[in-house]
Design a protein around this motif. Sequence first.
Motif, PDB file in Angstrom:
ATOM      1  N   ARG A  59      24.211  15.985 -20.471  1.00 47.27           N
ATOM      2  CA  ARG A  59      23.112  15.241 -19.758  1.00 47.27           C
ATOM      3  C   ARG A  59      23.790  14.988 -18.293  1.00 47.27           C
ATOM      4  O   ARG A  59      24.574  14.348 -18.335  1.00 47.27           O
ATOM      5  N   SER A  60      22.891  15.660 -17.413  1.00 47.46           N
ATOM      6  CA  SER A  60      23.426  15.058 -15.917  1.00 47.46           C
ATOM      7  C   SER A  60      22.949  14.190 -15.294  1.00 47.46           C
ATOM      8  O   SER A  60      22.161  14.269 -14.218  1.00 47.46           O
ATOM      9  N   VAL A  61      22.660  13.072 -15.923  1.00 47.63           N
ATOM     10  CA  VAL A  61      22.028  11.942 -15.312  1.00 47.63           C
ATOM     11  C   VAL A  61      23.025  10.681 -15.593  1.00 47.63           C
ATOM     12  O   VAL A  61      23.952  10.788 -16.621  1.00 47.63           O
ATOM     13  N   PHE A  62      22.723   9.511 -14.845  1.00 50.06           N
ATOM     14  CA  PHE A  62      23.635   8.520 -15.128  1.00 50.06           C
ATOM     15  C   PHE A  62      22.879   7.545 -16.115  1.00 50.06           C
ATOM     16  O   PHE A  62      21.826   6.869 -15.895  1.00 50.06           O
ATOM     17  N   PRO A  63      23.700   7.833 -17.291  1.00 45.74           N
ATOM     18  CA  PRO A  63      22.905   6.826 -18.279  1.00 45.74           C
ATOM     19  C   PRO A  63      22.454   5.325 -18.097  1.00 45.74           C
ATOM     20  O   PRO A  63      21.683   4.836 -18.918  1.00 45.74           O
ATOM     21  N   ASN A  64      23.564   4.587 -17.530  1.00 43.10           N
ATOM     22  CA  ASN A  64      23.281   3.345 -17.397  1.00 43.10           C
ATOM     23  C   ASN A  64      22.587   2.636 -16.140  1.00 43.10           C
ATOM     24  O   ASN A  64      22.623   1.599 -15.679  1.00 43.10           O
ATOM     25  N   LEU A  65      21.949   3.830 -15.298  1.00 44.77           N
ATOM     26  CA  LEU A  65      21.192   3.484 -14.338  1.00 44.77           C
ATOM     27  C   LEU A  65      19.563   3.770 -14.657  1.00 44.77           C
ATOM     28  O   LEU A  65      19.455   4.619 -15.632  1.00 44.77           O
ATOM     29  N   GLY A 104      19.646   6.586 -19.856  1.00 44.40           N
ATOM     30  CA  GLY A 104      20.301   6.824 -21.179  1.00 44.40           C
ATOM     31  C   GLY A 104      19.606   6.621 -22.409  1.00 44.40           C
ATOM     32  O   GLY A 104      19.857   7.056 -23.614  1.00 44.40           O
ATOM     33  N   THR A 105      18.605   5.717 -22.271  1.00 46.93           N
ATOM     34  CA  THR A 105      17.767   5.350 -23.575  1.00 46.93           C
ATOM     35  C   THR A 105      16.520   6.382 -23.564  1.00 46.93           C
ATOM     36  O   THR A 105      15.725   6.169 -24.477  1.00 46.93           O
ATOM     37  N   MET A 106      16.307   7.255 -22.796  1.00 43.45           N
ATOM     38  CA  MET A 106      15.141   8.314 -22.879  1.00 43.45           C
ATOM     39  C   MET A 106      15.551   9.431 -23.774  1.00 43.45           C
ATOM     40  O   MET A 106      16.566   9.503 -23.927  1.00 43.45           O
ATOM     41  N   GLY A 153      16.330  13.402 -24.909  1.00 46.26           N
ATOM     42  CA  GLY A 153      17.193  14.362 -24.077  1.00 46.26           C
ATOM     43  C   GLY A 153      16.240  15.289 -23.189  1.00 46.26           C
ATOM     44  O   GLY A 153      16.574  15.432 -22.107  1.00 46.26           O
ATOM     45  N   GLN A 158      15.552  13.302 -20.055  1.00 46.90           N
ATOM     46  CA  GLN A 158      16.903  12.972 -19.232  1.00 46.90           C
ATOM     47  C   GLN A 158      16.837  14.653 -18.418  1.00 46.90           C
ATOM     48  O   GLN A 158      17.207  14.380 -17.159  1.00 46.90           O
TER      49      GLN A 158
END
Lengths: 291, 235, 679
Positions: free
Chosen positions: B89-95, B134-136, B138, B141
């Motif tokens: 996952r190449s996103v920032f989960p907590n943003l 991070g709550t979406m 996969g 994301q």
Amino acid sequence: MPLLEVDHVVVQFGGVTAVNEACFAAEAGRVTGLIGPNGAGKTTCFNVISGLQKPTRGAVRFDGRKVTSVPVHRRSKRGMGRTFQRLEAFGSLSVRDNVRVAADIHRGVLGAVRGLGSSSRGGVDALLERVGIAAYADERADSIPTGTARLLELARCLAGDPKLLLLDEPSSGLDETETDDFGDLLRDLAAEGRAILMVEHDMDLVMGVCDEIHVLDFGSVIASGTPQEVRGDAAVQKAYLGYAPEDEAEPAHVGSAEHPAESTRTDLPVLSDDTTVLPPVGAGPLPGGAR
Amino acid sequence: MSVPILEVVDLHAAYGRIEVLRGVDLAVPKGAVMALLGPNGAGKSTLIKVISGQKSASSGDVHLGGVNVHGAGPEELARLGLCTVPEGRSVFPNLTVAENLTLMSYAGVSAEAVLETAFTYFPRLLERRGQLAGTMSGGEQQMLAMSRALASDPALLLLDELSMGLAPLIVDELYDTVAQIAESGVSILCIEQFARTALRVSDYAAVMSGGRVVATGEPAEILETMSDVILGGAA
Amino acid sequence: MSSFLAFTLFGLFSGAAYAIAASGLVLTYSTTRVFNIAHGALGMVMSFVFWDFSVRQGMPLWLALFLVLFVVAPGVGWFIQRFVTRGLGEGPVSVSLVVTVGLLVGCIGLATQIWPPEPRSVQPFFPGSDVELFGIFVTAHQIITIALSGVVAVGLYVLLNRTRIGTAMRASVDNPELLKLFGGKPEQVAALSWAVGTSLAALAGVLLVSTVGLDYYALTLLVINAYAAAMLGRLKSLPLTFLGAMSLGLITSYASGYLPTDGLLNSVRNVVPALFLFVVIVAMPQAQLRIGQVKGIVSAPQPSLFRALGWGGALLLGVAFLATAFGESKLLLLGTAATYAMVMLSLVLLTGYGGHVSLAQLTFAGVGALAYVKLEQANLVGLALSALIAAGVGALVALPVIRLTGLYLALSTLAFGVIMEKMVFQAEFAFGFNGTLGAERLSVLGVTIGSTAAYVWVMALFFVLMGLALLWLRRGTLGRMLIALRDSPAACGTLGLDARWFRVGLFGLSAGMAGLAGALYAGLRGSVGAAEFQYFNSLPLLLLAVVFGVTSVTGAALGGVGLMLLPVFQSSNPSAAGLIFAVIGFGAVALGRDPNGLANQLFKLGRLLDRRFGTKVRARIPVLPAPGEAQRRMHAEAEANAGAEPSLTSVGLHADGSVDVPLIADPSREVGAHAAPRG
């Protein structure tokens, strides 16, 4: 009753479900394969079984007892051993000392203190011999090749004489001959009455060695059975190929006679309708081959 | 023929003593989509890491648009127009989704433009703009991750295992997006475990094995001649 | 009622200042994973700078404030991130702790050097303009402070949530590598967060200085309050940190207002922050075992026991010689060095082998000394009991935090040090307030070791025995387990090792060693008091241990001598007293990344000399036709010694401290020096 039972285990990280109601088992004396596409949740399952990851829901039963909330080290005392996909060898110690530590831990800290000495060197060296890395005994563990380090982790597990071996991609980094020897070793270990559960990408090894295979996709078990059964399963083909061969409408070259549809994916070689032929992996006509 | 957008010459790289890339030669023509195939452990992801500047090569050169980018850090390359979507996952989960998109403006396009492009392509992201990434799911994301490739109009896009852990249907959708990006003239190099999915959108294919590129060519001929290598399992 | 309001107001005021300091700490830790123990010390230095600007140089208040908060402090923060703490976040927590402890000690040294002790004072802002609210007087300074904490909270919220660079700060907490791929620059982000963090430390210092006073230590220890507050937010959440700071401020204020002014409860008021910290840490949830790529650490080579015996014997001979030559005062110094060396040995076990950091090792020595005095059994039994009691206390300190990671263990030792010093050591049942207690010299099998010379020699003997025991332990089963646990706790867990109890045992053993040293020290001095075991001195002790090499017995011996010489040097050069601290602190900053320290450089030098001259020496030694293993070993010993001796004397370090200069390391390994004779 199987030695290990994973019962409707769910693991969620934030909103992402890594393992979703996974149910499978591993029996003593048999080699069980856990396969699936990258990211299907195999390693997370291993972490749940060995106790490094607490499941959101569900239970793990081992040797007839529920161990879901038993800490890591106590599961090990009850007879679980595991290796790691990303290596966890003790880098500052020699290969031999890695196994010695494991043997000492198995005897218990108090036992080790009381005995004043340490585990017999002969036993340790026999283990190194058995997995085939005796030549590396005096090397520091952070200086040996990956494949060797994986075998070292196996030897380290065996020092505790586990009933269940959890092997996470044990053959990656091994060459063809080593992989063959490794397959023989696995059969031997199973014949001693151990249960072996392994995550593996080398399909030759999986198909050749496993008695039973569970296929994980999206954190759920989508198929279980013998290698033959799993190979013919439509759901498995869908998981690996992206679609079942029936709905195929691809250019002719993909489904041609020598290279049937299954050959388009990169790490599960055989998923054809006829389950009889295993293509000779690595024996292709190409320079360099797969190995 | 014009200068290839990416040219890799005799590239070597190692983890400690273990050499993973053993002389990789590869060229991606401008505007082309190239699929990089090969068994696990062949060195594909390492190659992507070296090209994107995350790992330094022990020898050899990487040319981007004809310029030798030896020693450039990943952030410099990103600002030069190299867009890398790494494995996983190449996103920032907590943003939040919007915050992830804001950060994409580092690549040189204004934040407003990034948001607009992303929401036009993926209306679903607009609905979830305030949600933590991070709550979406996969797939969502990866949509977010792909927004960076879409919005930043990169010179070269590197995709590493876009499909990892995703349902086939979603993978197909994502590759539709890849095809769209390719149509806009972006050059793409993608690693993919589902060879066919990747080949559907690519102009060329290369096969890696044992730390080298062992073949390059049209997708059809590669499939025909190289299936054994592609299928090789663990090397 | 009005007194309650007054205490509440004062609590809110100090809580606001803590909140400002704590939020800076959280900012730097969460973006760079480096816990800055020197946070309070930076605030202290900045308050001195503020005093210098506003009082000494007579600048207008606003200008001084502006310069400190927006020029000097951010500049220093940027500098520290850039040149001191960069990259520490990914390394072991013990290294970043040692480096920031070095920073702390260095800051104190620097401040003492630049602004030598003299009475100074800083006026509160707008003095005299008090207002009456609900029947109590509120100073303008208090109102400003409380308001500023609100401004800081809002400012940080806006920075982190409404700006791109702030978003990047939070992103770099998640995944700095990915941020780079986005085109962001994690290094810039880190530098900014250190600049802001240091500025906040400065603001807190400046706000508190009119209340606390310009003091090197009081403001430095503000860090305990700050991280007690930050811990409530688990070093992540700013709102919880503010809540923690306000509660701590109020509790401290009420404690000083309502606790009785005599008895044990009186001393509680001094340790409220430490107790608060302890409680919060104990209440934290279990840490998960982490899996990741494991890398071995290259430690100083282990000498063979045979060699160690040789060097131990040489050390004892050397001490015996010195003992006859020295007068009483020098002998006492030598005994002190032996004490420190033994305490450092306990750090070799804990930090060098085990990878954990204790910030209160001298306090454990104090426990040992206290036990020895109170037991009134000046014999080996009393000595052993003292060590056991210290070990028990050590285990008790580790027990509540066994579920947590190394950082929290280290922080709880600091809290423990504060509690012991301010509450226990000074209590009537212990040393008493500023008091000392008499201790008798040790007697062995009924023979009292009366002469100081003999006693010092016995201390050296204990050091050698402890060093040998440590080496024996390291080579044995437990030693291997220690290293294994340091390398991969997860793998140890899956092999069946209960890391938590093992760690408690390790901590206890280490504390016991320090306790033994303390007990022997009590016997040496004849009278001991709390002043000799100030927890603050545990910090230079840790630093010198690391600088000289915390992975070898030699390092401990050299470090012990070094620490003993420190006050000697200071008293002979009073003008450079601060400078020495600064040198040690910043020396640790420079060398802290290599725990093998100077001792290992010495070993390397020895090996180099051996390679250079060893062959020549070897050429002169006749080779026996059929050398057995033992003979070969002895040859190697002789050759190595021949190579080593000139090296030791040439650098001016005598054998007094070196037990394990291992020119020949583990014979099973191919290390330069003995490759030749074996081949």
